[in-house]
Design an enzyme around this catalytic site. Structure first.
Site, PDB file in Angstrom:
ATOM      1  N   MET A  28       5.805   2.077 -16.625  1.00  0.00           N
ATOM      2  CA  MET A  28       4.904   3.062 -17.233  1.00  0.00           C
ATOM      3  C   MET A  28       3.522   2.470 -17.470  1.00  0.00           C
ATOM      4  SD  MET A  28       7.315   4.694 -20.148  1.00  0.00           S
ATOM      5  CE  MET A  28       7.949   3.067 -20.569  1.00  0.00           C
ATOM      6  N   HIS A 181       6.067   0.237  -5.427  1.00  0.00           N
ATOM      7  CA  HIS A 181       5.838   1.614  -5.902  1.00  0.00           C
ATOM      8  C   HIS A 181       5.454   2.489  -4.703  1.00  0.00           C
ATOM      9  CE1 HIS A 181       4.994   4.972  -8.320  1.00  0.00           C
ATOM     10  NE2 HIS A 181       4.156   4.462  -9.220  1.00  0.00           N
ATOM     11  N   HIS A 184       5.182   9.036  -6.450  1.00  0.00           N
ATOM     12  CA  HIS A 184       4.273   9.708  -7.385  1.00  0.00           C
ATOM     13  C   HIS A 184       2.841   9.921  -6.905  1.00  0.00           C
ATOM     14  CE1 HIS A 184       7.186   8.285 -10.778  1.00  0.00           C
ATOM     15  NE2 HIS A 184       7.743   9.090  -9.897  1.00  0.00           N
ATOM     16  N   TYR A 186       0.853   8.012  -5.058  1.00  0.00           N
ATOM     17  CA  TYR A 186      -0.023   6.857  -4.880  1.00  0.00           C
ATOM     18  C   TYR A 186      -0.025   6.419  -3.413  1.00  0.00           C
ATOM     19  CZ  TYR A 186      -0.102   7.226  -9.905  1.00  0.00           C
ATOM     20  OH  TYR A 186      -0.257   7.713 -11.176  1.00  0.00           O
ATOM     21  N   ARG A 233      10.754   2.066  -4.930  1.00  0.00           N
ATOM     22  CA  ARG A 233      10.761   3.344  -5.642  1.00  0.00           C
ATOM     23  C   ARG A 233      10.144   4.437  -4.770  1.00  0.00           C
ATOM     24  NH1 ARG A 233       8.576   5.058 -11.730  1.00  0.00           N
ATOM     25  NH2 ARG A 233      10.307   6.492 -12.086  1.00  0.00           N
ATOM     26  N   GLY A 317      13.057  12.245 -16.991  1.00  0.00           N
ATOM     27  CA  GLY A 317      13.472  13.219 -18.006  1.00  0.00           C
ATOM     28  C   GLY A 317      14.896  13.057 -18.513  1.00  0.00           C
ATOM     29  N   GLY A 338      11.619   6.232 -19.684  1.00  0.00           N
ATOM     30  CA  GLY A 338      10.209   5.976 -19.902  1.00  0.00           C
ATOM     31  C   GLY A 338       9.771   6.298 -21.307  1.00  0.00           C
TER      32      GLY A 338
END
Length: 391
Positions: A28, A181, A184, A186, A233, A317, A338
């Site tokens: 995070m 990563h 998301h 990126y 990820r 979530g 998170g």
């Protein structure tokens, strides 16, 4: 007798690592690494959330001086950063925990203010992120994402090298491994998703071409530090920062198929695959956000879980109950948390005894204060720190 279902508190062997439980600290962004250098506050933050044989993943950590898209995020591309990270890693290892460094390049999700010489950010494309999204600027205000510069074909291997070097630096800093990563919206996701990638060279068009950059990064990093220290990820179904794809299921399965084949070629598995639940999107952040039904989400994640030959981490979530349910139904091996971990440094203990949770304060997620909203959330008891170390 049927094998007993896993819970959040069951031990798990993740490659070479023997974990004492299945609650993972998710990566995070927290914006506390002033001028890109991890501060003492980071050591305290990660140590607070460490448990014996627990697993932590750092915030996104920059692979180069062009990788940033938030203020005061840490890097791992120069010696000063490596030396500063050593203190953070030592603090975590002192609690007996395992920590991976997440390697990050935001690509077009940046602004000239973060780029060397005020240059446009780089990406797979020259299309900017739409005005539905805003970039956080160093003064705390929000700006419009600028038009990026599409990388020339010959430049892409230079970026791959940045990931390789950053991975080697992470191991020198004492990290147990790294996470690439690729999620998301990126840089890596900007190559994977057909809603962004409009290239006509060998990195665009077919799904094989769109997976190429990720696979080159994975192979370079594995060659540098070993497959057993590398996690990946992805978020095929997440439309964060306009990262849409016409076939999220097909994209995810294509990536997984290539990772599986690579593992066979190497004769060694990656540490894990980390996938974000589709429900992560359903916060009404964009007009285009289309929360899938629970059935759709379950189908997607189960398909990825079934396809990947290795440790499968799920995030997005999760509550205590949803985490327990996912493990009981064998939909994941580990669950990463998170926001709940931000406000509950002793989350594992609270989950274990089913204690009430502190509420997180969203407005302090991205401030630069080294204490407020960072290391000042209360433990369950005064002796919480000591109790936590025994878990």
């Amino acid at each position: 007798m049927a094998e007993k279902s896993a819970t959040l508190f069951s031990p798990y062997k993740m490659g070479n690592f023997n974990l004492s439980h299945r609650v993972v600290l998710a990566p995070m962004t927290r914006c506390r690494a002033l001028n890109g250098i991890p501060q003492p506050a980071l050591a305290e933050y990660y140590q607070q959330r460490s448990t014996h044989a627990g697993f932590l993943i750092t915030e996104g950590t920059l692979v180069s001086n062009s990788a940033a898209g938030f203020p005061h995020v840490p890097g791992i591309y120069n010696e000063e950063q490596v030396e500063a990270w050593k203190k953070v890693v030592d603090a975590v290892h002192a609690k007996g925990a395992i920590i991976f460094c997440q390697l990050w390049h935001v690509g077009r999700a940046s602004h000239q203010v973060y780029q060397p010489g005020g240059a446009p950010p780089i990406s797979s494309t020259s299309k900017p992120i739409s005005n539905r999204w805003r970039v956080l600027l160093p003064d705390g205000s929000y700006g419009i994402y600028p038009k990026p510069r599409a990388l020339e074909t010959y430049e892409i291997l230079d970026v791959v090298e940045h990931y390789r070097r950053a991975a080697s630096n992470a191991i020198r800093a004492g990290f147990d491994g790294i996470e690439i990563h690729g999620a998301h919206g990126y840089l890596i996701d900007q190559f994977l998703k057909d809603g962004i990638n409009d290239r006509t060279d060998e990195y665009g068009g077919s799904i094989d071409n769109r997976c190429k950059f990720l696979l080159q990064v994975v192979k370079a990093v594995v060659a540098a530090i070993g497959a057993e220290r590398v996690g990946v990820r992805i978020s095929p179904a997440i439309d964060h920062l306009d990262a849409t794809d016409s076939d999220p299921l097909g994209l995810g399965l294509a990536v997984i198929d290539r990772l599986n084949k690579l593992q066979v070629e190497l004769g060694s598995k990656l540490t894990y695959l980390h996938v974000t639940q589709p429900r992560y999107t359903a916060y009404g952040q964009t007009e285009s956000g289309r929360p899938g039904t629970e059935e759709e989400e379950t189908h997607l994640i189960r398909a990825f879980r079934k396809a990947y030959q290795g440790t499968f981490i799920c995030s997005g979530g999760f509550t205590r109950e949803l985490g327990m349910q996912a493990l009981a139904q064998d939909e994941a091996d580990l669950i990463s948390y998170g926001r709940l971990f931000i406000s509950n440094p002793d989350l594992v203990m609270r989950f274990k005894i089913n204690a009430p949770l502190n509420k997180y304060i969203r407005k302090t997620f991205y401030t630069q204060d080294p204490v407020v909203g960072y290391v000042d959330y209360p433990f369950l008891t005064k002796g919480g720190k000591e109790g936590l170390s025994r878990l």
